[in-house]
Design a protein around this motif. Structure first.
Motif, short mmCIF file in Angstrom:
data_model
loop_
_atom_site.label_atom_id
_atom_site.label_comp_id
_atom_site.label_asym_id
_atom_site.label_seq_id
_atom_site.Cartn_x
_atom_site.Cartn_y
_atom_site.Cartn_z
N GLN A 62 47.55 -5.41 -27.94
CA GLN A 62 48.71 -4.65 -27.50
C GLN A 62 49.36 -5.31 -26.29
N SER A 63 50.67 -5.13 -26.18
CA SER A 63 51.42 -5.74 -25.07
C SER A 63 51.25 -4.93 -23.79
N MET A 64 51.42 -5.63 -22.68
CA MET A 64 51.51 -4.99 -21.36
C MET A 64 52.80 -5.53 -20.74
N VAL A 65 53.73 -4.64 -20.41
CA VAL A 65 55.02 -5.09 -19.90
C VAL A 65 55.33 -4.47 -18.54
N PRO A 66 55.85 -5.28 -17.60
CA PRO A 66 56.25 -4.74 -16.30
C PRO A 66 57.61 -4.06 -16.39
N ILE A 67 57.75 -2.93 -15.71
CA ILE A 67 59.01 -2.19 -15.65
C ILE A 67 59.44 -2.16 -14.19
N SER A 68 60.49 -2.91 -13.86
CA SER A 68 60.97 -3.01 -12.48
C SER A 68 61.96 -1.90 -12.18
N ILE A 69 61.66 -1.09 -11.16
CA ILE A 69 62.57 -0.03 -10.70
C ILE A 69 62.72 -0.22 -9.19
N GLN A 70 63.76 -0.92 -8.80
CA GLN A 70 63.91 -1.34 -7.41
C GLN A 70 64.64 -0.30 -6.56
N GLY A 71 64.57 -0.54 -5.23
CA GLY A 71 65.35 0.23 -4.28
C GLY A 71 64.67 1.49 -3.79
N GLY A 72 65.31 2.09 -2.78
CA GLY A 72 64.85 3.38 -2.27
C GLY A 72 63.48 3.36 -1.64
N GLY A 73 63.08 2.19 -1.12
CA GLY A 73 61.76 2.11 -0.49
C GLY A 73 60.62 2.40 -1.44
N GLY A 74 60.84 2.15 -2.72
CA GLY A 74 59.78 2.37 -3.71
C GLY A 74 59.73 3.79 -4.26
N MET A 75 60.56 4.69 -3.72
CA MET A 75 60.51 6.09 -4.15
C MET A 75 60.98 6.28 -5.60
N PRO A 76 62.05 5.61 -6.05
CA PRO A 76 62.46 5.79 -7.46
C PRO A 76 61.36 5.35 -8.43
N ALA A 77 60.66 4.27 -8.12
CA ALA A 77 59.58 3.81 -8.99
C ALA A 77 58.46 4.83 -9.03
N PHE A 78 58.12 5.38 -7.87
CA PHE A 78 57.05 6.38 -7.80
C PHE A 78 57.45 7.65 -8.56
N ALA A 79 58.70 8.07 -8.40
CA ALA A 79 59.18 9.26 -9.10
C ALA A 79 59.15 9.06 -10.61
N ASN A 80 59.56 7.88 -11.05
CA ASN A 80 59.54 7.58 -12.48
C ASN A 80 58.12 7.63 -13.02
#
Length: 319
Positions: A62-80
């Motif tokens: 199975q694949s493992m893929v990175p999902i980049s969610i930049q900006g906001g001091g890392g908060m948008p990535a954490f929320a996602n």
């Protein structure tokens, strides 16, 4: 007869419902694993995920893929990350940046189930080749006699680099002033003499050191690097400064323990592969990158929280 048939069918259906979870567990993972991170495509964290992903796919199918969610001091990535289904198919790539965000009250590390710490770099104080400071002792003496006079380039403000240099000031009593830049700007300003030194990990600084353009004065590690045998560690000088940039995987806090166990096993195999080890050595990350399992990683995180909280408080960054 009809009653017997109904009973038999019900038994079969019941048996299927009992067997289904076991079959699903055996098939896990059965589709792509997504790894959310808060950095740009092609950056260190993105490359880290991709380096593990290649052998991971060969091992698991199975694949493992990175999902980049930049900006906001890392908060948008954490929320996602928090909004995703807890089904074993979403991970987050975490680092000291998440520890700092936790200490600042922006996120809680309790949201994570630590999975595997994979990389662990070591920072250094590096000076231009023509710097008047030949040793770290000379650097410290000057900083003690002239508090705030020496400037050290760092990447970003109030982040990992700033915390490490804050700990350095606390431990040595040799106050230096940090100046934030982008990565390339930091190097050019250090070489150009706009700042006296810079803080950087060995991997990114290796080319500058090998070319003779810069000289490392001290390494933030428990032991000297084999490739830099003449460069002392902060520890051997009596200063407890060993914070390094690490990269790791985490799952949601309420992840299925069976999924945690399975994924850790697969990642462990991937990290041990020749393909990943080659990438690790190319990035000069092999010196103290010891794989930590979920329990060991949890203990490591607790220690990191304690250190970062103490330093950020001393820097006046906590409420």
């Amino acid at each position: 007869m009809l009653s017997l048939k109904i009973t038999t069918i019900a038994a079969v259906v019941a048996g299927m419902s009992i067997a289904a979870p076991a079959a699903l567990a055996e098939d896990y993972p059965s589709r792509t694993i997504e790894v959310i991170h808060s950095y740009g495509p092609g950056g260190g964290t993105d490359r880290f995920v991709r380096a593990v992903a290649v052998p991971f796919e060969e091992i698991s199918g199975q694949s493992m893929v990175p999902i980049s969610i930049q900006g906001g001091g890392g908060m948008p990535a954490f929320a996602n990350f928090q909004q995703r289904r807890v089904d074993g198919y979403t991970l987050m790539a975490i680092s000291p940046d998440q520890i700092i965000a936790h200490a600042l009250g922006r996120i809680s590390m309790d949201a994570f189930q630590p999975l595997a710490r994979v990389q662990y770099d070591q920072g250094m104080i590096v000076v231009p080749a023509d710097s008047p400071f030949q040793t770290i002792e000379e650097f410290i003496d000057h900083a003690r006699e002239n508090p705030g006079d020496l400037t050290v380039g760092i990447t970003g403000a109030a982040g990992f680099d700033d915390t490490v240099m804050g700990l350095w000031n606390i431990e040595t009593g040799a106050e230096v002033t940090t100046v934030p830049f982008g990565s390339s700007e930091m190097v050019s300003n250090t070489l150009g003499g706009q700042v006296d030194a810079m803080h950087e990990e060995y991997g990114p600084a290796r080319g500058l050191i090998d070319s003779g353009d810069m000289r490392p004065l001290v390494v933030f590690s428990d032991e000297r690097l084999p490739v830099l045998p003449d460069v002392p560690t902060a520890v051997e000088l009596g200063y407890d400064v060993t914070l390094g940039r690490w990269r790791a995987f985490a799952m949601p806090a309420d992840a299925d323990p069976a999924h945690v166990e399975t994924l850790y096993g697969l990642i462990s195999e991937a990290v041990a592969s020749d393909a990943y080890q080659e990438v690790q050595e190319q990035a000069a990350l092999q010196f103290r990158s010891e794989l930590l399992d979920p329990e060991e990683f949890q203990a490591f995180i607790e220690e990191e929280i304690e250190v970062y909280t103490r330093v950020l408080d001393a820097l006046g960054l906590l409420n």
